[in-house]
Design a protein around this motif. Sequence first.
Motif, PDB file in Angstrom:
ATOM      1  N   ARG A 188       0.787  -1.288  -0.100  1.00 39.27           N
ATOM      2  CA  ARG A 188       0.074  -0.034   0.055  1.00 39.27           C
ATOM      3  C   ARG A 188       0.764   1.355  -0.050  1.00 39.27           C
ATOM      4  N   MET A 189       2.084   1.157  -0.041  1.00 43.92           N
ATOM      5  CA  MET A 189       3.069   2.193  -0.035  1.00 43.92           C
ATOM      6  C   MET A 189       3.330   2.720  -1.522  1.00 43.92           C
ATOM      7  N   ASP A 190       3.066   4.099  -1.838  1.00 43.25           N
ATOM      8  CA  ASP A 190       3.194   4.534  -2.937  1.00 43.25           C
ATOM      9  C   ASP A 190       4.036   5.701  -2.929  1.00 43.25           C
ATOM     10  N   LEU A 191       5.307   5.628  -3.751  1.00 40.20           N
ATOM     11  CA  LEU A 191       6.234   6.680  -4.023  1.00 40.20           C
ATOM     12  C   LEU A 191       6.060   7.313  -5.083  1.00 40.20           C
ATOM     13  N   ARG A 192       5.729   8.596  -4.946  1.00 36.37           N
ATOM     14  CA  ARG A 192       5.654   9.540  -6.202  1.00 36.37           C
ATOM     15  C   ARG A 192       6.781  10.761  -5.885  1.00 36.37           C
ATOM     16  N   GLY A 193       7.819  10.451  -6.929  1.00 30.14           N
ATOM     17  CA  GLY A 193       8.840  11.413  -6.832  1.00 30.14           C
ATOM     18  C   GLY A 193       9.676  11.159  -5.526  1.00 30.14           C
ATOM     19  N   GLU A 194       9.616  12.269  -4.652  1.00 29.27           N
ATOM     20  CA  GLU A 194      10.312  12.119  -3.387  1.00 29.27           C
ATOM     21  C   GLU A 194       9.307  11.871  -2.192  1.00 29.27           C
ATOM     22  N   LYS A 195       7.996  11.967  -2.538  1.00 28.83           N
ATOM     23  CA  LYS A 195       7.015  11.706  -1.527  1.00 28.83           C
ATOM     24  C   LYS A 195       6.596  10.345  -1.501  1.00 28.83           C
ATOM     25  N   VAL A 196       6.285   9.813  -0.171  1.00 30.23           N
ATOM     26  CA  VAL A 196       5.738   8.437   0.274  1.00 30.23           C
ATOM     27  C   VAL A 196       4.452   8.519   0.700  1.00 30.23           C
ATOM     28  N   TYR A 197       3.406   7.683   0.211  1.00 28.66           N
ATOM     29  CA  TYR A 197       1.975   7.744   0.671  1.00 28.66           C
ATOM     30  C   TYR A 197       1.936   6.351   0.969  1.00 28.66           C
ATOM     31  N   ARG A 205      -4.683  14.344  -3.413  1.00 31.12           N
ATOM     32  CA  ARG A 205      -4.100  13.634  -2.401  1.00 31.12           C
ATOM     33  C   ARG A 205      -4.972  12.487  -2.147  1.00 31.12           C
ATOM     34  N   THR A 206      -4.601  11.286  -2.018  1.00 25.83           N
ATOM     35  CA  THR A 206      -5.310  10.048  -1.990  1.00 25.83           C
ATOM     36  C   THR A 206      -5.019   9.262  -0.719  1.00 25.83           C
ATOM     37  N   GLY A 207      -3.846   9.527   0.153  1.00 30.89           N
ATOM     38  CA  GLY A 207      -3.650   8.569   1.137  1.00 30.89           C
ATOM     39  C   GLY A 207      -2.855   9.564   2.028  1.00 30.89           C
ATOM     40  N   LEU A 208      -2.404   8.722   3.173  1.00 28.19           N
ATOM     41  CA  LEU A 208      -1.696   9.607   4.238  1.00 28.19           C
ATOM     42  C   LEU A 208       0.032   9.834   3.774  1.00 28.19           C
ATOM     43  N   LEU A 209       0.175  11.032   3.757  1.00 31.16           N
ATOM     44  CA  LEU A 209       1.782  11.479   3.418  1.00 31.16           C
ATOM     45  C   LEU A 209       2.572  10.951   4.507  1.00 31.16           C
ATOM     46  N   MET A 210       3.341   9.940   3.995  1.00 30.64           N
ATOM     47  CA  MET A 210       4.166   9.740   5.257  1.00 30.64           C
ATOM     48  C   MET A 210       5.411  10.439   5.390  1.00 30.64           C
ATOM     49  N   GLY A 211       6.060  10.995   4.353  1.00 28.09           N
ATOM     50  CA  GLY A 211       6.884  11.915   4.527  1.00 28.09           C
ATOM     51  C   GLY A 211       7.607  12.031   3.108  1.00 28.09           C
ATOM     52  N   GLU A 212       9.044  12.556   3.173  1.00 25.60           N
ATOM     53  CA  GLU A 212       9.841  12.737   1.969  1.00 25.60           C
ATOM     54  C   GLU A 212      11.214  12.050   1.836  1.00 25.60           C
ATOM     55  N   LEU A 213      11.732  11.499   0.956  1.00 25.27           N
ATOM     56  CA  LEU A 213      13.132  10.804   0.862  1.00 25.27           C
ATOM     57  C   LEU A 213      13.836  11.912   0.193  1.00 25.27           C
ATOM     58  N   LYS A 214      14.931  12.106   1.020  1.00 26.78           N
ATOM     59  CA  LYS A 214      15.886  13.519   0.508  1.00 26.78           C
ATOM     60  C   LYS A 214      17.230  13.182   0.838  1.00 26.78           C
ATOM     61  N   LYS A 215      18.109  12.819  -0.248  1.00 24.42           N
ATOM     62  CA  LYS A 215      19.450  12.706   0.129  1.00 24.42           C
ATOM     63  C   LYS A 215      19.704  11.630   0.836  1.00 24.42           C
ATOM     64  N   GLN A 270       4.296  16.035   8.741  1.00 24.27           N
ATOM     65  CA  GLN A 270       3.332  16.415   9.933  1.00 24.27           C
ATOM     66  C   GLN A 270       2.064  15.429   9.789  1.00 24.27           C
ATOM     67  N   ALA A 271       1.553  15.317   8.682  1.00 22.24           N
ATOM     68  CA  ALA A 271       0.406  14.353   8.710  1.00 22.24           C
ATOM     69  C   ALA A 271       0.511  13.076   9.320  1.00 22.24           C
ATOM     70  N   LEU A 272       1.698  12.394   9.214  1.00 24.04           N
ATOM     71  CA  LEU A 272       2.093  11.171   9.826  1.00 24.04           C
ATOM     72  C   LEU A 272       2.285  11.405  11.667  1.00 24.04           C
ATOM     73  N   ALA A 273       2.810  12.622  11.778  1.00 15.61           N
ATOM     74  CA  ALA A 273       2.737  12.769  13.156  1.00 15.61           C
ATOM     75  C   ALA A 273       1.306  13.022  13.803  1.00 15.61           C
ATOM     76  N   MET A 274       0.396  13.613  13.058  1.00 19.09           N
ATOM     77  CA  MET A 274      -0.823  13.803  13.547  1.00 19.09           C
ATOM     78  C   MET A 274      -1.661  12.456  13.502  1.00 19.09           C
ATOM     79  N   ASN A 275      -1.128  11.573  12.870  1.00 23.66           N
ATOM     80  CA  ASN A 275      -1.874  10.333  12.688  1.00 23.66           C
ATOM     81  C   ASN A 275      -1.553   9.356  13.617  1.00 23.66           C
ATOM     82  N   LEU A 276      -0.343   9.528  14.194  1.00 19.25           N
ATOM     83  CA  LEU A 276       0.240   8.674  15.192  1.00 19.25           C
ATOM     84  C   LEU A 276      -0.289   8.933  16.662  1.00 19.25           C
ATOM     85  N   LYS A 277      -0.316   7.854  17.518  1.00 16.58           N
ATOM     86  CA  LYS A 277      -0.353   8.146  18.787  1.00 16.58           C
ATOM     87  C   LYS A 277       0.828   7.871  19.570  1.00 16.58           C
ATOM     88  N   LYS A 278       0.891   8.722  20.764  1.00 12.54           N
ATOM     89  CA  LYS A 278       2.118   8.533  21.498  1.00 12.54           C
ATOM     90  C   LYS A 278       2.897   7.168  21.730  1.00 12.54           C
TER      91      LYS A 278
END
Length: 164
Positions: free
Chosen positions: A44-53, A69-79, A86-94
């Motif tokens: 269910r992971m989708d890589l679009r450019g540098e962004k991971v959904y 937007r179709t899914g949860l933005l997990m983050g970005e792959l950079k260098k 931020q979306a992943l942080a808001m989706n997680l529980k402590k």
Amino acid sequence: LALLQKGKKQEEGKRLPESGKNKKLPGELEEFLGHIDRKFDSSRMDLRGEKVYYMPEGLPTLRGIRFLRTGLLMGELKKNRFEPSQALAMNLKKEEYDQVIDLPLEDERVMKYLKGETLDVEDLVKPKDKGWYLICVDGYPLGFGKLVNQMLKNKYLPGWRWNS
């Protein structure tokens, strides 16, 4: 706006193509996901450019369709590193993340974090700790910060920052 075309009836809840099963995720992403106590299906992971959904379950094939937007933005792959969103942080529980800094609401660092400032957290972490930390206030996630030398570099979204 949508363009509809009459054709064959499509099965509801059609899954992504089987080629997506057991896809190999980048090492930086796998390393980050090791800190999360939640099962993520790699198909269910989708890589679009540098962004991971992380796409919804049962999503039909979206080839050729442009969308915001179709899914949860997990983050970005950079260098050769992964930066969580931020979306992943808001989706997680402590309880689901193993590197957490939980501040009480009265702590002055809460306002500093909301303003986008770097935080001194030497009283909350060990000297050699480093990496991505989930910042919480009384158990509720606010966002991520990157810990380097007991200083937390703020990754709170600039558009969300407190301006006063």
